[in-house]
Structure formats: structure tokens, C-alpha cells
Design a protein around this motif. Structure first.
Motif, PDB file in Angstrom:
ATOM      1  N   LEU A  47     -11.560  -1.477  -4.472  1.00  0.00           N
ATOM      2  CA  LEU A  47     -10.572  -0.538  -4.251  1.00  0.00           C
ATOM      3  C   LEU A  47      -9.262  -1.523  -5.102  1.00  0.00           C
ATOM      4  CD1 LEU A  47      -8.936   1.530  -2.751  1.00  0.00           C
ATOM      5  CD2 LEU A  47      -8.644  -0.089  -0.753  1.00  0.00           C
ATOM      6  N   ALA A 106      -3.367  -1.481   4.529  1.00  0.00           N
ATOM      7  CA  ALA A 106      -4.658  -1.117   4.693  1.00  0.00           C
ATOM      8  C   ALA A 106      -5.686  -2.152   4.976  1.00  0.00           C
ATOM      9  CB  ALA A 106      -5.295  -0.325   3.290  1.00  0.00           C
ATOM     10  N   ALA A 110     -11.789   2.004   7.188  1.00  0.00           N
ATOM     11  CA  ALA A 110     -10.410   1.547   6.723  1.00  0.00           C
ATOM     12  C   ALA A 110      -9.532   2.052   7.851  1.00  0.00           C
ATOM     13  CB  ALA A 110     -10.015   1.754   5.638  1.00  0.00           C
ATOM     14  N   VAL A 159      -9.341  -3.219   5.058  1.00  0.00           N
ATOM     15  CA  VAL A 159     -10.642  -2.750   4.647  1.00  0.00           C
ATOM     16  C   VAL A 159     -11.699  -3.623   4.778  1.00  0.00           C
ATOM     17  CG1 VAL A 159      -9.225  -1.178   2.810  1.00  0.00           C
ATOM     18  CG2 VAL A 159     -10.314  -3.318   2.296  1.00  0.00           C
ATOM     19  N   GLN A 160     -12.864  -3.251   4.673  1.00  0.00           N
ATOM     20  CA  GLN A 160     -14.021  -4.150   4.635  1.00  0.00           C
ATOM     21  C   GLN A 160     -14.008  -5.123   3.266  1.00  0.00           C
ATOM     22  OE1 GLN A 160     -18.061  -3.062   5.690  1.00  0.00           O
ATOM     23  NE2 GLN A 160     -17.570  -2.489   7.728  1.00  0.00           N
ATOM     24  N   ASN A 213     -12.418  -8.900   7.053  1.00  0.00           N
ATOM     25  CA  ASN A 213     -11.786  -7.706   6.408  1.00  0.00           C
ATOM     26  C   ASN A 213     -10.824  -8.314   5.547  1.00  0.00           C
ATOM     27  OD1 ASN A 213      -9.548  -8.116   8.046  1.00  0.00           O
ATOM     28  ND2 ASN A 213     -10.901  -7.131   9.576  1.00  0.00           N
ATOM     29  N   ASP A 269     -15.685  -3.890   0.460  1.00  0.00           N
ATOM     30  CA  ASP A 269     -14.728  -2.546  -0.453  1.00  0.00           C
ATOM     31  C   ASP A 269     -13.740  -3.248  -1.235  1.00  0.00           C
ATOM     32  OD1 ASP A 269     -16.726  -0.891   0.190  1.00  0.00           O
ATOM     33  OD2 ASP A 269     -15.476  -0.163   2.211  1.00  0.00           O
ATOM     34  N   ALA A 270     -13.366  -4.429  -0.757  1.00  0.00           N
ATOM     35  CA  ALA A 270     -11.985  -4.597  -1.304  1.00  0.00           C
ATOM     36  C   ALA A 270     -11.658  -4.841  -2.939  1.00  0.00           C
ATOM     37  CB  ALA A 270     -11.548  -5.980  -0.394  1.00  0.00           C
ATOM     38  N   CYS A 287     -13.712   3.768   0.327  1.00  0.00           N
ATOM     39  CA  CYS A 287     -13.768   3.118   1.630  1.00  0.00           C
ATOM     40  C   CYS A 287     -14.548   4.061   2.932  1.00  0.00           C
ATOM     41  CB  CYS A 287     -12.566   2.428   2.196  1.00  0.00           C
ATOM     42  SG  CYS A 287     -11.718   1.364   1.167  1.00  0.00           S
ATOM     43  N   ILE A 295      -8.010   5.593  -1.239  1.00  0.00           N
ATOM     44  CA  ILE A 295      -8.585   4.729  -0.279  1.00  0.00           C
ATOM     45  C   ILE A 295      -9.869   5.225   0.362  1.00  0.00           C
ATOM     46  CG2 ILE A 295      -8.174   3.214   1.979  1.00  0.00           C
ATOM     47  CD1 ILE A 295      -5.020   2.994   1.000  1.00  0.00           C
ATOM     48  N   GLY A 307     -18.213   0.249   5.327  1.00  0.00           N
ATOM     49  CA  GLY A 307     -16.798   0.879   4.822  1.00  0.00           C
ATOM     50  C   GLY A 307     -16.174   1.311   6.179  1.00  0.00           C
TER      51      GLY A 307
END
Ligand code: NI
Ligand code: NI
Ligand code: NI
Lengths: 107, 107, 107
Positions: free
Chosen positions: A16, A6, A94, A8-9, A41, A12-13, A64, A60, A92
Motif C-alpha cells: 500500500l 488507515a 482495513a 491495515v494488516q 497491523n 498489506d502495508a 487491502c 486502499i 486483508g
């Protein structure tokens, strides 16, 4: 078993990873940057049993999903003209790849 | 051909990479951290022919198997009470994922 | 859909990412180092539709193909005797793994 990669930004990590850990998903964080060389990211590598794949993808999505955010641009940022009022940006999103794991060993 | 993604402890990574290289396995080291944001781990990506897969997993087991180690805690470590005598901790361990490679190109 | 993991030389990475982006391939850059702990390489993770796989591999070949380069060694480099004249070295090269993606989600 499946491997979920995944992307992701960065913003957001952490949230998450916290949610994944609380829900007993095993996750490894790889350092990564976007192809456009823009802001960072994070790529997460998650091993998951088939029967929990939907739950994982829902999680997720929940954390995200793209959403609007109002930010007041900071004066003096590099390369951009100063915007002296709050603006709405989308954060956000993903990208999720699911791969098959042929064999899994916990040593 | 198979791709092996092995998540190992930082403290085992250098020795494992040395052993893999000596045994002619091609290995790429990805920077990674554990999902619990605890001390670092390392993800190794190894391309391997089917006929050497068992040998590779045995090698990872040999280098990374969990084992007891006696350590004398260092006074003043963050967040832990000072323990003024040697204690036994478990180190090592690895998580190994085997994926199928559909095509391989050496350019 | 396929996932391409391409391990390329650091010196080729920026140009390859630029070419991939221009050609609308989605690419994520993972920090990595070679197994020999020598100078850095970069691992790129690229999601690609089957019908563009050949185009993608041709692009990697074009940018990363091994080629001769004449360099004048810099005096005082660590561990090497000083060579006071230009020498020819081979740069470039890439290792490309193609994996199957079972499912892809853009969130
Ligand atoms: Ni399974
Ligand atoms: Ni094969
Ligand atoms: Ni497909």
C-alpha cells in the motif's frame, strides 16, 4: 484538506505504501498493534486534498480488500495444534477514518 | 483546543521535544517512518490551546526549518559511490497538520 | 463518529485494552513515549459512536485514574539515591482527546 488514518494488516502495508507513493500521496507510517494483541497491523497517516479523497479510498480498497488465501500451516507454531494440510484463510481488510484538517503547514 | 500532528526528521526531534517541554507544551512522541521507507522521521502529537497555536508553529519552524549542512560522506556507505570531499545537504523540514479537538479530558 | 486518542501509562495499557476489547470498543495501540523522554506511555486510538462516548471515557477513568501505590525502591537504580524503605508514589493518569470523524470505512 483531510487526514486519513488507515489501519491495515502488516502484510498489506508495504504494498500500500508503495502504491500511495507512486500515486504521489504523502504517507507516514506509525508503528501499531491490534487491540486484541494479535499479529501486527500498521497505521498509516495520509494528508490528502478533498478532490483526491475518493481516489485514495479506492486505492486502499484495491490493495487491502479482504480475500481468501490458501496457506499450509507450519508445524510447531505456538499454541495451535498442527494441521497437516493447506487451509483457506481470509487476509486483508482495513479500517479507515477521515478527519478534517483545519490547517496544514509544510515547513 | 487543537491537536497538532507534526512529522519531523529524527535528527530534529530531540531538540524540538526539549524546546516544547521548556515552553510547557504537552507532547507525545509516536514512532514513525517515512512513506518512502527512507531514514526515520518522528511524529509528535501536541495538544494546544488556540491562543498558543501561532507560538507553537513558530517554534516548530525555528527548530525544523530546512537548512544546508556540510557533511563529509563516510566511505563504505551502502549503495552510494564514495565521495571523498565534503558535500552540502539539506536537512530539516516538517509537515504540520492542525486538527480540531472537540473535547479534552485530563484524568 | 468520534476518534478518541488516549495517552495512558504503559502499566495501565494492557488492562485498558482488555477492558475495551471486552466491551466491544475497537482499539489500535500506537507506540509512543512521553515528551519528557521518561518512562513509556501508550497512545490508544479508538473509534467510537457518539452514543457510547461517555461509556468509553468512564471506562478510561475507571482503569487509569491516578492512585497511590506503595513501592520499595530497588537499590542501584540509575540517577537516584537509594531509599531503603517503601515510599508512596502516584501512578496512572491519562490524557484524552476527542476528535470528530467525518467519514468511516470498514474495508
Ligand atoms: Ni481542505
Ligand atoms: Ni478549543
Ligand atoms: Ni458520527
Amino acid at each position: 484538506m483531510k487526514m486519513v488514518m488507515a489501519v491495515v494488516q502488516d502484510s498489506d502495508a508495504a504494498r500500500l505504501i508503495e502504491q500511495l507513493t507512486e500515486n504521489k500521496f504523502g504517507v507516514t507510517k506509525l508503528a501499531s498493534t491490534g487491540g486484541f494483541l494479535k499479529s501486527g497491523n500498521t497505521t498509516l497517516m495520509i494528508g490528502v486534498e478533498e478532490e483526491r479523497l475518493e481516489e485514495l479510498i479506492s486505492l486502499i480498497e484495491k490493495v487491502c480488500r479482504p480475500r481468501k488465501q490458501v496457506v499450509t500451516p507450519f508445524p510447531g507454531g505456538p499454541g495451535d495444534a498442527y494441521v497437516p494440510y493447506p487451509i483457506e484463510v481470509t487476509v486483508g481488510g482495513a479500517t479507515v477514518f477521515v478527519l478534517n484538517i483545519e490547517r496544514f503547514e509544510k515547513i
